[in-house]
Structures are given as C-alpha cells and as structure tokens.
Design a protein around this motif. Structure first.
Motif, PDB file in Angstrom:
ATOM      1  N   CYS A   5       0.829  -1.213   0.000  1.00  0.00           N
ATOM      2  CA  CYS A   5       0.000   0.000   0.000  1.00  0.00           C
ATOM      3  C   CYS A   5       0.861   1.259   0.000  1.00  0.00           C
ATOM      4  O   CYS A   5       0.608   2.202  -0.761  1.00  0.00           O
ATOM      5  CB  CYS A   5      -0.912   0.017   1.233  1.00  0.00           C
ATOM      6  N   ASP A   6       1.872   1.253   0.884  1.00  0.00           N
ATOM      7  CA  ASP A   6       2.744   2.434   0.954  1.00  0.00           C
ATOM      8  C   ASP A   6       3.413   2.703  -0.392  1.00  0.00           C
ATOM      9  O   ASP A   6       3.474   3.845  -0.851  1.00  0.00           O
ATOM     10  CB  ASP A   6       3.813   2.245   2.023  1.00  0.00           C
ATOM     11  N   THR A   7       3.888   1.655  -1.027  1.00  0.00           N
ATOM     12  CA  THR A   7       4.570   1.807  -2.318  1.00  0.00           C
ATOM     13  C   THR A   7       3.612   2.315  -3.379  1.00  0.00           C
ATOM     14  O   THR A   7       3.916   3.258  -4.125  1.00  0.00           O
ATOM     15  CB  THR A   7       5.171   0.463  -2.772  1.00  0.00           C
ATOM     16  N   GLU A   8       2.428   1.709  -3.452  1.00  0.00           N
ATOM     17  CA  GLU A   8       1.451   2.083  -4.480  1.00  0.00           C
ATOM     18  C   GLU A   8       0.945   3.508  -4.283  1.00  0.00           C
ATOM     19  O   GLU A   8       0.839   4.282  -5.233  1.00  0.00           O
ATOM     20  CB  GLU A   8       0.277   1.105  -4.479  1.00  0.00           C
ATOM     21  N   VAL A   9       0.645   3.858  -3.035  1.00  0.00           N
ATOM     22  CA  VAL A   9       0.139   5.202  -2.756  1.00  0.00           C
ATOM     23  C   VAL A   9       1.207   6.255  -3.040  1.00  0.00           C
ATOM     24  O   VAL A   9       0.939   7.309  -3.634  1.00  0.00           O
ATOM     25  CB  VAL A   9      -0.359   5.305  -1.304  1.00  0.00           C
ATOM     26  N   LYS A 219      -9.252   3.612  -6.597  1.00  0.00           N
ATOM     27  CA  LYS A 219      -9.314   2.180  -6.316  1.00  0.00           C
ATOM     28  C   LYS A 219      -8.473   1.811  -5.089  1.00  0.00           C
ATOM     29  O   LYS A 219      -8.779   0.857  -4.363  1.00  0.00           O
ATOM     30  CB  LYS A 219      -8.825   1.383  -7.518  1.00  0.00           C
ATOM     31  N   LEU A 220      -7.385   2.571  -4.881  1.00  0.00           N
ATOM     32  CA  LEU A 220      -6.511   2.310  -3.727  1.00  0.00           C
ATOM     33  C   LEU A 220      -7.127   2.783  -2.415  1.00  0.00           C
ATOM     34  O   LEU A 220      -6.849   2.210  -1.349  1.00  0.00           O
ATOM     35  CB  LEU A 220      -5.159   3.011  -3.912  1.00  0.00           C
ATOM     36  N   LYS A 221      -7.943   3.781  -2.471  1.00  0.00           N
ATOM     37  CA  LYS A 221      -8.459   4.407  -1.254  1.00  0.00           C
ATOM     38  C   LYS A 221      -9.160   3.434  -0.299  1.00  0.00           C
ATOM     39  O   LYS A 221      -8.864   3.445   0.903  1.00  0.00           O
ATOM     40  CB  LYS A 221      -9.399   5.560  -1.619  1.00  0.00           C
ATOM     41  N   PRO A 222     -10.076   2.590  -0.773  1.00  0.00           N
ATOM     42  CA  PRO A 222     -10.760   1.707   0.189  1.00  0.00           C
ATOM     43  C   PRO A 222      -9.804   0.768   0.926  1.00  0.00           C
ATOM     44  O   PRO A 222     -10.035   0.433   2.087  1.00  0.00           O
ATOM     45  CB  PRO A 222     -11.728   0.918  -0.695  1.00  0.00           C
ATOM     46  N   THR A 223      -8.745   0.349   0.230  1.00  0.00           N
ATOM     47  CA  THR A 223      -7.833  -0.618   0.824  1.00  0.00           C
ATOM     48  C   THR A 223      -6.697   0.036   1.594  1.00  0.00           C
ATOM     49  O   THR A 223      -6.334  -0.402   2.683  1.00  0.00           O
ATOM     50  CB  THR A 223      -7.221  -1.513  -0.280  1.00  0.00           C
ATOM     51  N   CYS A 224      -6.128   1.085   1.015  1.00  0.00           N
ATOM     52  CA  CYS A 224      -4.903   1.661   1.578  1.00  0.00           C
ATOM     53  C   CYS A 224      -5.082   3.051   2.176  1.00  0.00           C
ATOM     54  O   CYS A 224      -4.206   3.522   2.911  1.00  0.00           O
ATOM     55  CB  CYS A 224      -3.821   1.725   0.506  1.00  0.00           C
ATOM     56  N   VAL A 225      -6.167   3.711   1.863  1.00  0.00           N
ATOM     57  CA  VAL A 225      -6.334   5.076   2.357  1.00  0.00           C
ATOM     58  C   VAL A 225      -7.724   5.213   2.957  1.00  0.00           C
ATOM     59  O   VAL A 225      -8.531   6.031   2.512  1.00  0.00           O
ATOM     60  CB  VAL A 225      -6.133   6.098   1.216  1.00  0.00           C
ATOM     61  N   ASP A 226      -8.054   4.384   3.949  1.00  0.00           N
ATOM     62  CA  ASP A 226      -9.361   4.447   4.601  1.00  0.00           C
ATOM     63  C   ASP A 226      -9.451   5.749   5.377  1.00  0.00           C
ATOM     64  O   ASP A 226      -8.665   5.988   6.284  1.00  0.00           O
ATOM     65  CB  ASP A 226      -9.533   3.254   5.541  1.00  0.00           C
ATOM     66  N   SER A 227     -10.377   6.560   5.039  1.00  0.00           N
ATOM     67  CA  SER A 227     -10.446   7.900   5.617  1.00  0.00           C
ATOM     68  C   SER A 227     -10.628   7.855   7.125  1.00  0.00           C
ATOM     69  O   SER A 227     -11.542   7.233   7.646  1.00  0.00           O
ATOM     70  CB  SER A 227     -11.618   8.672   4.991  1.00  0.00           C
TER      71      SER A 227
END
Length: 258
Positions: A5-9, A219-227
């Motif tokens: 997640c860190d890498t992709e974000v 697409k990344l937000k739900p998995t890696c960037v949950d508000s």
C-alpha cells in the motif's frame, strides 16, 4: 500488505503530482501559443492591408505623374513652337517696315519740298515708324512671355519628377520592408501552429495519464487510504476481532468453566 500500500500510494501520488504540473504547464503553453498565433494573424492582416495601400498610392501617383508630365511636355513644346513663330513674324515685320521706310524715303527724295512736304518739314518723311516700333515691342513682349512659360514649365516638370521619384523610392522601400516583415511573421505563425498542434497532442496524452492515475487512486483508497483510520488501527481492530472470536469459542467449548 502495508508495504504494498505504501509503495502504491507513494508512486501514485508522485505520478498525480507530476502529471498535474505537466497539464498546467501544457495548458499555459497552449494559451500562449493561441494568443501568439492570433496576434501574428492580426499583424499579417495589417501588413497586407498596408502593402495594398502602398500599391494603390503608387499607382495613383504614377497615373497623376504621367498625365502631368504629358501636359507639361505639351506646354513646353507649344511654347517653343510659339517662340519660333513669333521670331519669324518679327523678322518679317522688321523686313516689311524697313522696306517701307526705304521706299518712302526714296519717294520723298525724288520730289521737291514744295511739291510734297509742308513748309514746316525740315527732314524727309520716314513712314509709320512709331507704329511699327510699337508692334515690334509688343512682339518682343509676347516672345518673352512664351520663353518664361517654357522655363517655368520646365522647372516645374523637373521638380515634380524629382518629387515623384523620391516618393516612389520611399514607397518601394517601405513596401519591401513590410513584405519582409510579413514573411517573417508568416514563418513564425507556421512554426507556432505546428508547436500548438504538438502541445495539444501532448496535453491530451498527459491529461489521459493523469485521469488514469486519479482513477487508480480511487481504487486504492478503500484498501490503503481508509479515511480517518490508519493501517495500524485497522490491524489492531482486526486483532481485537480475532481475540473476541477466540474467547467466544472458549466459552462455547466450556474450557473456562470450573
């Protein structure tokens, strides 16, 4: 999972930032090129109109000069012919008056004073010399007038021709400068139009890349960037859920009953 997640974000954020900056720069370039092309087009139209005006002015000046020159040359020719005619007429008159005076004198010398002349006459009769002198003087005035007309017209013609040649020289020089400037602006406009087409194509491609990066980020937000919930918090909650399930199983199995 956290590392991925860190890498992709991080990668996505860098991509979005780079593409956003590129889109802004390309948009500014497009606007600048569009404005430049519009200005060049206006300049070219103005130069074309100015050249057209110069051509018209030179055509009018040439037409007027041709007509004026023709009139002046005719006037000069007529004045010269008139001078010749006056000189010839004067010569004829002088000859006529000279012969008349001579004939009169001869006639008087063949007669005695008592036969022809009054007693008060002391000298022989000379004919109408005062009248002849007046006519010859008038002819001299006419000759002088025609000579002055020829001289003044020749001077005026030379001055008009000189002014015309100066005007044509300056006009042709001005026209050449304007055509040269127009040529440079035409070339610059062509280059700018080519640059604009390239910029618009690059902008279209870059905008598409930015749109894809934004779409991937969503697409990344739900998995890696949950508000509002960090990754550590999500792990802790998951562990708590597992612990609760294990406790429930122990209760059901009676392992804690005594």
């Amino acid at each position: 999972h956290k590392g991925w997640c860190d890498t992709e974000v991080t990668t996505n954020t860098q991509t979005r930032d780079q593409k956003t900056e590129a889109v802004e720069e390309l948009t500014a370039q497009k606007e600048d090129l569009t404005a430049l092309i519009a200005q060049l087009t206006q300049d070219i139209e103005d130069l074309t109109a100015a050249v057209k005006e110069l051509d018209a002015a030179m055509a009018d000046a040439t037409s007027e000069r041709t007509a004026s020159k023709e009139k002046n040359l005719q006037t000069i020719e007529d004045a010269k012919a008139a001078q010749v005619a006056v000189q010839q007429a004067t010569a004829i008159l002088k000859d006529f008056y000279a012969k008349s005076a001579e004939a009169t004198a001869l006639a008087q010398t063949s007669q005695t004073p008592s036969e022809d002349a009054p007693e008060t006459f002391d000298k022989p009769y000379k004919g109408m010399l005062p009248e002849s002198g007046s006519v010859l003087s008038f002819m001299e005035v006419i000759l002088t007038d025609f000579a002055r007309l020829e001289s003044e017209t020749s001077t005026a013609e030379a001055a008009a021709q000189d002014e015309f040649e100066k005007f044509m020289f300056e006009s042709k020089k001005d026209k050449a400068l304007k055509l040269n400037e127009k040529g440079h602006k035409d070339a610059k406009r062509s280059d700018s139009e080519a640059a604009l087409a390239s910029t618009e194509e690059e902008l279209k491609l870059t905008q598409a890349q930015l749109d894809k990066a934004i779409e991937y980020y969503e697409k990344l937000k739900p998995t890696c960037v949950d508000s509002g919930i960090t990754y550590e918090e999500r792990v802790k909650r998951r562990e708590e859920e597992i612990q609760s399930l294990q406790e429930a199983l122990k209760i059901l199995a009676g392992t804690d009953l005594s």
